[in-house]
Design an enzyme around this catalytic site. Sequence first.
Site, PDB file in Angstrom:
ATOM      1  CB  CYS A 387      -0.919  -0.018   1.219  1.00  0.00           C
ATOM      2  SG  CYS A 387      -1.779   1.542   1.504  1.00  0.00           S
ATOM      3  CB  CYS A 390       0.984   1.241   4.351  1.00  0.00           C
ATOM      4  SG  CYS A 390      -0.725   0.691   4.585  1.00  0.00           S
TER       5      CYS A 390
END
Length: 467
Positions: A387, A390
């Site tokens: 991600c 993230c």
Amino acid sequence: MAFAVTSSSSSTAISGSSFPRSSASPDLKVPQIGSVRLADRHATVNLSRRRCAVKPVNAEPKRNDSIVPLAATIAAPEISEKVEAEDFEQLAKELDNASPLEIMDKALEKFGNDIAIAFSGAEDVALIEYAKLTGRPFRVFSLDTGRLNPETYRFFNEVEKHYGIRMEYMFPDAVEVQALVRSKGLFSFYEDGHQECCRVRKVRPLRRALKGLRAWITGQRKDQSPGTRSEVPVVQVDPVFEGLDGGIGSLVKWNPVANVDGKDIWNFLRAMNVPVNTLHSQGYVSIGCEPCTRPVLPGQHEREGRWWWEDAKAKECGLHKGNLKQDSAAQLNGNGNGASHANGTATQSDIFNSQSLVTLSRTGIENLARLENRKEPWLVVLYAPWCRFCQAMEESYVELAEKLAGSGVKVAKFRADGEQKEYAKTELQLGSFPTLLFLPKHSSKPIKYASEKRDVDSLMAFINALR
């Protein structure tokens, strides 16, 4: 190979009202449909892509719901000679370093009246400006889902007036929309994902529109969406939709700004003093339907404002799903969890690596969540290493963990993609990656961090307010 096809203005029948002359090419006295002009002298028709016999235009079946112009009833002479398919992959390589203006000019030159610009109501206005600068006739269409912001509708009107054009609007099928809303309500996408609503309101109308074309022009850029647009070529045979001739390979997709950074697009718009959607000044970068779009904060990726309740890699409505490689698409978990092996673990290298962070297993977080009287409070990030969002908060989260070392607050991470995702969604309030949970000392119920601000100071303020 190109063929000259002659159509006389005296034999051209156009129903409806007359259209104003375009000022782009004063030497051509032509009727205009939207921004399309039909010349009363020899027109060059480029025939490419695959071997086919060109028939009179009026031999095509009637398409009431496509964006085939009214003048599609003009009869062109029969051409029986066949032409070799063009290598668009090679053309993409040749144009990879070309300017957007050069790419736009090549697209309009090759396809003429059989190509149209897809305008979304955001910075796609750059495409219209490039088309105008070529001096060639062009067409513009847009999808009206029925759920756009009022500012976007006003922007459509402003663009039409600025360029002296009429856009060709495509609408969803009323019966399909009615069935969806009656069975699932107006906001079902918040619960079961946006794909079904987008399919009814956007994908199917687009499919009908493209059946009236042989090529289309989009505003896709490589830097727009994590995981889905990083390899967009400047021109390609559309891998998903069909064109006028029907069948896979019958439609060509042009992406003139594929290699352009978003900031450079905006520098161009400011330099040319063109209209822009007023939502941009309110923090909206990527603009879609009103219920599914929100402003983004400084430092956030532009697509994080779209379908924010879903995974970072699911930021596509289906109009450009061909961006995903077939092998990667087959490995997507859920609605965008990244490539995974049979055991559910993704191939991406792990993140949030620090001695100050506790790595929780499935058993570990289950035990932690069940505790009603913990010895110390915990902050846990639910993440996926692939991600992009993230990855963006990795530095601040690690710094926070180091700052809290020895303070009595435990900082941990739990990888919640792959086979762990369903558990994280049902038991840990996972909505999108990353999700941050604070587990208080004397309560079993985790508290979800609701803010999009993921800097150290904001996270520390959240912890201090609860511990």
